[in-house]
Design a protein around this motif. Structure first.
Motif, PDB file in Angstrom:
ATOM      1  N   SER B  47      57.368  53.820 -44.876  1.00 21.29           N
ATOM      2  CA  SER B  47      56.479  54.654 -44.706  1.00 21.29           C
ATOM      3  C   SER B  47      56.962  55.643 -43.290  1.00 21.29           C
ATOM      4  N   GLN B  92      49.425  57.140 -48.329  1.00 26.83           N
ATOM      5  CA  GLN B  92      48.621  55.914 -48.689  1.00 26.83           C
ATOM      6  C   GLN B  92      47.100  56.155 -48.696  1.00 26.83           C
ATOM      7  N   ASP B 170      53.627  57.974 -51.100  1.00 27.87           N
ATOM      8  CA  ASP B 170      53.667  56.710 -50.500  1.00 27.87           C
ATOM      9  C   ASP B 170      52.572  55.872 -51.235  1.00 27.87           C
ATOM     10  N   GLU B 171      53.125  55.017 -52.202  1.00 26.77           N
ATOM     11  CA  GLU B 171      52.343  54.286 -53.076  1.00 26.77           C
ATOM     12  C   GLU B 171      51.180  54.815 -53.745  1.00 26.77           C
TER      13      GLU B 171
HETATM   14 MG   LIG Z   1      54.198  51.466 -46.240  1.00 24.56          MG
END
Ligand SMILES: [Mg+2]
Ligand SMILES: Nc1ncnc2c1ncn2[C@@H]1O[C@H](COP(=O)(O)OP(=O)(O)O)[C@@H](O)[C@H]1O
Ligand SMILES: Nc1ncnc2c1ncn2[C@@H]1O[C@H](COP(=O)(O)OP(=O)(O)O)[C@@H](O)[C@H]1O
Ligand SMILES: [Mg+2]
Lengths: 280, 291
Positions: B47, B92, B170-171
């Motif tokens: 991240s 996220q 991010d994910e």
């Molecule tokens: Mg992360």
């Protein structure tokens, strides 16, 4: 056998201006002490609402929830709560301590656990989730997966009878997830803790004693992982996954290979291929 | 637009007693039009890297080159607005950043902030809602009345509405159910293919990295330790173990079968379909298994 949780014809509807469908609708099941239950279902199928009905954050609109043999009411709530560990989807809202260690100790302190005992429990819980080296870090400075493991440590430090996990592993990396599943397995072997785990992780669901599939607020299927995931069309129809080996086996059958339709695990698939190999 | 990190190091709270180094001398080039996955265990720095890709974070040492914009450690970069528009980041749990009264306003906020006329922003909002598989009625609703999966899609639409050249994720599917995950990953694949959108994906799913990415970088303890094609990266089983990562499930199964039969397949099968195809032809009469 002791029944830890019993839901009888439980329904729940969130208060709302428009008339809407109940979030949980006529659900019944019981969980015995020491059982590991996996709950699967699409987003919005009522899984989290059900978890909140069991831990007393919500009370049913209809039906009843029993915990440890007592009907859950405002009066019995406090008593039941102390025997219940809960780990939520997003751990960010769960932190209270200034350090990881304080955070895990918080609930113990509140429950009057003696200092010596507390220190020992905190360290052992952090070790079980492999976060020992972070004892003095600020929880808010950890990345998502690290936070999730601290939250799990906080729950297991209380040595609860019932541990409810609401997608607690969904943010972990593969190895972190494996460590947590391993932790749960060890807990199951070394204690009589009952686990209710809401998960989209099929590997985890396959390890459970029983799987409950939720759909649109209702209990859709219930049984051993093998029996539940044998309902291939129904499960995929709900938009859910099947175990990886079951998917590969189905693709092989579609390509004319004679492998059994009951295959769920990699081992079963490899064994079936081995049989084909020796008949070749 | 290429993005190039050269010898990038980063420390949180640099110069304070709480200093925490998160990146060490990272070199990574993301060519225009590529699909780059970044994998690595929790806390490895993924991240932190992503936030350098549109200059939310600036390197403590080293250089980040984003198209024609160069960001050097220690220098205050000017005019980052165009960078922020050209590189869209889906953080996220992006639904936590929704704030407008209606979905329509929320999606329009980004583009209007970057000077897109209202009419055009409105057009984009309507188009994107459809693209993300949401019914048009949601435009008038409050984002907070939607389900988690729907809120995620609205937040993604808000980033796409800025019409970025680079999409950083991010994910993006964390917490979604299997169908939701598949739909969103397929949408990103389509945008990449059809619009040539450069895509950077941070994921814990080895399967998604193997299936969708052209290249994979592995982060470990703040360093970029491996970079290559999925075939190259997933051929290194022991190295992956060292970095606490795993093989995609299909490759894991392939390896078990190779061990059992003594037959080595010519390539790695990164998806279950590819693996099934190869196994079927190996075990089918007249297939290669019969020789
Ligand atoms: Mg992360
Ligand atoms: N606080 C709330 N207020 C109103 N509706 C809610 C609330 N929480 C959940 N719901 C609705 O209840 C249903 C079940 O949600 P939930 O129990 O969160 O499902 P799951 O955990 O399976 O994703 C969904 O339709 C959801 O939109
Ligand atoms: N705001 C912050 N302050 C201090 N340390 C941080 C902060 N954010 C992340 N870190 C630390 O930096 C390292 C890398 O974090 P991150 O980039 O979030 O990892 P990943 O995304 O790979 O999980 C971790 O050790 C994490 O604890
Ligand atoms: Mg939920």
């Amino acid at each position: 056998m002791t029944t830890v949780v019993r839901l009888q014809d439980v329904s729940f509807t969130y208060p709302s201006e428009e008339p809407i469908k109940p979030a949980v609708s006529h659900v019944s099941y019981s969980v015995n002490q020491g059982e590991w239950i996996a709950i699967v279902g699409h987003n919005g199928s009522g899984k989290s609402t059900m978890a909140k009905l069991i831990n007393g954050l919500l009370f049913p609109s209809e039906g009843s929830v029993e915990l440890f043999g007592h009907r859950l009411t405002e009066e019995t709530l406090w008593e039941s709560r102390s025997q219940l560990g809960m780990v939520f989807q997003n751990p960010d809202n769960q932190f209270v301590g200034a350090t990881v260690q304080d955070d895990v100790a918080f609930a113990l302190e509140n429950n009057g656990i003696p200092y010596e005992d507390m220190v020992q429990r905190v360290h052992s819980a952090l070790q079980q989730v492999q976060m020992s080296e972070f004892v003095n870090q600020e929880p808010h400075h950890l990345s998502g997966g690290q936070k999730q493991r601290v939250a799990i440590a906080g729950a297991i430090a209380m040595q609860p009878k019932l541990l409810i996990l609401d997608e607690a592993t969904s943010m972990l990396d593969p190895q972190g997830r494996r460590e947590v599943i391993q932790t749960l397995q060890t807990l199951r072997e070394t204690s009589d803790v009952t686990v209710l785990s809401i998960t989209h992780d099929l590997e985890e669901a396959m390890l459970a004693d029983r799987v409950i599939v939720m759909n649109g607020g209702e209990k859709f299927l219930e049984g051993s992982p093998q029996d539940v995931f044998a309902n291939r069309e129904q499960i995929t129809g709900l938009g859910l996954d099947l175990p990886f080996a079951a998917n590969v086996a189905a693709l092989l059958r579609a390509r004319g290979l004679d492998v059994p339709s009951t295959i769920m695990s990699e081992q079963e698939l490899v064994d079936a291929l081995w049989t084909l190999n020796s008949n070749k | 637009m290429d993005i190039k990190l050269q010898q990038v190091s980063y420390a949180y709270a640099a110069g304070t007693p709480f200093e925490k180094r998160a990146l060490y001398d990272v070199d990574l080039t993301i060519p225009s039009g590529s699909y780059q996955a970044i994998i690595g265990h929790t806390g490895s720095g993924k991240s932190t890297i992503l936030q350098h890709l549109n200059a939310i974070l600036k390197p403590t040492s080293g250089t980040v080159q984003i198209g024609d914009k160069r960001i050097d450690a220690g220098q205050k970069p000017k005019e980052l607005k165009s960078v922020r528009q050209r590189v869209g980041i889906v953080f996220q749990f992006p639904e936590h950043q929704l704030f407008e009264e209606t979905v329509e306003k929320d999606i329009m906020f980004g583009p209007m902030n970057f000077g897109v006329p209202e009419e055009e922003a409105l057009r984009r909002a309507h188009e994107l809602v459809g693209l993300l598989g949401l019914p048009q009625q949601v435009l008038e609703k409050s984002p907070f009345d939607l389900s988690g999966g729907q809120m995620r899609r609205v937040a993604i639409a808000g980033v796409l509405a800025m019409d970025p050249e680079v999409l950083v994720l991010d994910e993006p599917t964390a917490g979604l159910d299997p169908r939701g995950r598949k739909e969103i990953m397929n949408l990103f694949a389509r945008l990449h293919r059809e619009k040539g959108l450069t895509t950077v994906l941070v994921t814990h799913s080895m399967e998604d990295a193997g299936r969708y990415a052209d290249r994979i970088a592995i982060m470990h303890s703040g360093k970029c330790v491996v970079e290559g094609t999925p075939q190259e990266v997933f051929a290194q089983t022991e190295l992956l173990e060292d970095f606490r990562l795993e093989l995609p499930q299909s490759v894991k199964l392939q390896r078990t079968i190779e061990e059992m039969t003594g037959h080595e397949f010519p390539t790695l099968y990164l998806t279950e379909e590819e693996l099934a195809e190869a196994l079927a032809s190996y075990w089918t009469p007249n297939g290669e298994g019969m020789n």
